[in-house]
Scaffold this motif. Structure first.
Motif, PDB file in Angstrom:
ATOM      1  N   ILE A 189       2.550  -0.904   4.224  1.00 40.97           N
ATOM      2  CA  ILE A 189       2.692   0.409   3.585  1.00 40.97           C
ATOM      3  C   ILE A 189       4.167   0.601   3.240  1.00 40.97           C
ATOM      4  CG2 ILE A 189       2.414   2.895   3.875  1.00 40.97           C
ATOM      5  CD1 ILE A 189       0.111   2.243   5.838  1.00 40.97           C
TER       6      ILE A 189
ATOM      7  N   TYR B 220       0.856  -1.198   0.000  1.00 41.27           N
ATOM      8  CA  TYR B 220       0.000   0.000   0.000  1.00 41.27           C
ATOM      9  C   TYR B 220       0.886   1.239   0.000  1.00 41.27           C
ATOM     10  CZ  TYR B 220      -4.017  -2.951   0.975  1.00 41.27           C
ATOM     11  OH  TYR B 220      -5.020  -3.895   0.886  1.00 41.27           O
TER      12      TYR B 220
ATOM     13  N   LEU C 175      -5.012   6.418   1.274  1.00 43.46           N
ATOM     14  CA  LEU C 175      -4.427   5.081   1.193  1.00 43.46           C
ATOM     15  C   LEU C 175      -4.693   4.512  -0.202  1.00 43.46           C
ATOM     16  CD1 LEU C 175      -3.014   2.775   2.820  1.00 43.46           C
ATOM     17  CD2 LEU C 175      -5.314   1.863   3.249  1.00 43.46           C
TER      18      LEU C 175
END
Length: 536
Positions: free
Chosen positions: A200, A119, A134
């Motif tokens: 992430i 992500y 996001l």
């Protein structure tokens, strides 16, 4: 007997308990309640930067006798143990995350090989609010958003206040709180999507030049002192962990290039989102916030400037001003002989935000209750000219004439001083537009579209903006709100590596016009302080 401890330097320490937040901190005797609050992660609203002039950091002290006393947090020193009620009620702020999307090919940088479902997160660090997005690293699809008020507002509403604070106290406090804020937003995004933070892998940030310098702890003197040049301008890449932002251990952070001392990476984000450099059409891009950034041109030439619009449109320096949150009047109109208001949250008004402020001034100007020079007529003048119904909205606050929006809510009003603040802000922006046009040798009629970016631009009425001269009336039908274009640019920079790298080239292609250095700026600014004539 109350016990006071001492620190290593043998200075007395006092205990301050913040009732609503359930937090207690020890501070040196003589510290202010504001400093005590900041040290424990509580950031009271302080548009004036703690100078004691805005009156918005009110807190209540619990006295020994059980009574309460209302004081300014920034001006009240701690000499004994205190219990403080910050009176902070939960507020739902309008934080703009929607954008006008320009589609780009999904071609990001390579990701760590140990993450199957990566992500990405884009951030727009605004002076007042922070928006985050996001993004799915496999598809490029936006998944969810989160936003918050920038905690740096406790150090002043505008970038100059914060830069001055950094000059006096170093950047550490403001840097730390913005790093923590981004980390908190990552937590919120991860919880919404039910993913781990380690999934992430990349972040991209945009923000004005002051936000950029504070984030990286760059020296601020180059921004505060002439010739107001950035310490660093180009595209930056770093490890997120180096700034206390916990994502994948190899997670990278990008910050788009800044353009000039007060034209930052947020403007670069807008340019990536809109790409006026690819079009024959001449575009006027205006991002109105605590600072006004303006870009004008097309694929042949682009020129930009910044204007010291001041924080009036964010509610600062306005007597009853507030941000776009529940209780704020966001629109005002006059219909069928009566003033009508719209309030965020459909509740009792507690103040007025920028879009409502512009509407209110436009309404009063159209009615003639504000004259061309910006003078607010007194009650007797309004009664003579327009009758008792309109006159009943006129009052005085201190020694200033004021206008009450709704007679049943007399605590929310507009003063003569507020109108002067609007004139200063709109005069600076209008002058900036005219001088950019002059630089390119064009007139209003040659501009094909006007893109208004940011939260204020999204919610403001173009009719009202043109009525007060904030934007040229000749461009009224060409105005298009483009949402959070800065945040869109940050997303594009993650979605497409080539677009991100091109931002460095685009930075060098822009002409920057330093308005303060132009001999004609002052005269132009003074001319634009007046309001346009009303239609007959």
């Amino acid at each position: 007997m109350e016990k006071i401890s001492k620190n290593r330097d043998n200075a007395a320490l006092c205990q301050v308990t913040f009732l609503r937040e359930g937090r207690t901190v020890q501070v040196s005797a003589g510290s202010t309640i504001m400093n005590a609050a900041r040290s424990t992660g509580i950031f009271p609203d302080a548009p004036c930067g703690g100078q004691g002039t805005c009156g918005k950091c009110l807190v209540q002290l619990k006295t020994d006798g059980g009574e309460t006393k209302t004081v300014l947090a920034c001006q009240t020193k701690v000499w004994k143990n205190l219990t403080v009620d910050t009176q902070r009620l939960p507020q739902k702020h309008q934080i703009l995350t929607n954008t006008s999307i320009r589609r780009v090919k999904f071609s990001p940088s390579s990701f760590p090989k140990d993450v199957k479902n990566p992500y990405l997160v884009a951030f727009d660090i605004g002076t007042t609010t922070i928006a985050s997005y996001l993004i799915d690293g496999n598809s490029g699809k936006e998944i969810c958003t989160a936003g918050m008020v920038n905690p740096q507002t406790a150090y002043g509403a505008d970038v100059i206040s914060r830069a001055d604070y950094c000059m006096q106290h170093k950047n550490t406090e403001l840097s730390s709180c913005i790093h923590q804020a981004l980390d908190d937003l990552i937590t919120a995004l991860a919880e919404k999507q039910q993913i781990s933070r380690e999934q992430i892998v990349q972040l991209c940030l945009v923000g004005n030049t002051c936000m950029h310098h504070i984030f990286f702890d760059f020296p601020m003197d180059s921004l505060v002192l002439a010739p107001y040049r950035p310490y660093q301008k180009g595209l930056l890449q770093a490890k997120a962990a180096d700034f206390g932002i916990q994502i994948h251990p190899q997670g990278q952070l990008f910050f788009l290039p800044v353009i000039a001392g007060f034209v930052g990476a947020d403007t670069m984000g807008c340019l990536l989102a809109l790409r006026p450099d690819l079009s024959r059409d001449i575009t006027l891009l205006v991002d109105i916030g605590t600072n006004g950034e303006i870009v004008l041109g097309n694929r042949e030439k682009l020129v930009c400037c910044s204007t010291a619009a001041g924080p009036a449109f964010e509610g600062a320096k306005i007597e009853c001003g507030m941000r776009g949150a529940e209780g704020a009047i966001d629109h005002v109109n006059f219909s069928h002989g009566k003033f009508q208001i719209s309030v965020i949250g459909n509740q009792q008004p507690t103040g007025i935000c920028g879009s409502g402020l512009i509407d209110a001034v436009a309404c009063l100007r159209k009615l003639g209750i504000i004259d061309e020079m910006g003078r607010l007529l007194a009650r007797d003048e309004v009664q003579t000219l327009y009758g008792e119904e309109l006159a009943s909205h006129m009052t005085t606050q201190g020694n200033l004439t004021a206008f009450v929006f709704q007679k049943e809510y007399p605590s929310v009003y507009l003063t003569q001083k507020d109108i002067r603040e609007v004139q200063l802000a709109k005069g600076a922006i209008a002058a900036g537009i005219l001088l950019l046009e002059k630089h390119l040798g064009i007139t209003h009629s040659q501009i094909d579209r006007v893109c208004i970016a940011g939260a204020f631009g999204t919610y403001m009425s173009p009719d009202s903006a043109c009525a007060i001269g904030l934007l040229p009336s000749a461009l009224q039908k060409k105005i298009v709100p483009v949402g959070n274009a800065a945040g869109e640019g940050a997303k594009i920079a993650l979605l497409n590596k080539a677009e991100r790298e091109y931002s460095q080239t685009l930075m060098n292609q822009l002409d920057f016009l330093e308005l303060a250095m132009l001999s004609e700026f002052q005269d132009c600014f003074i001319d634009e302080l007046e309001f346009p004539p009303t239609e007959p």
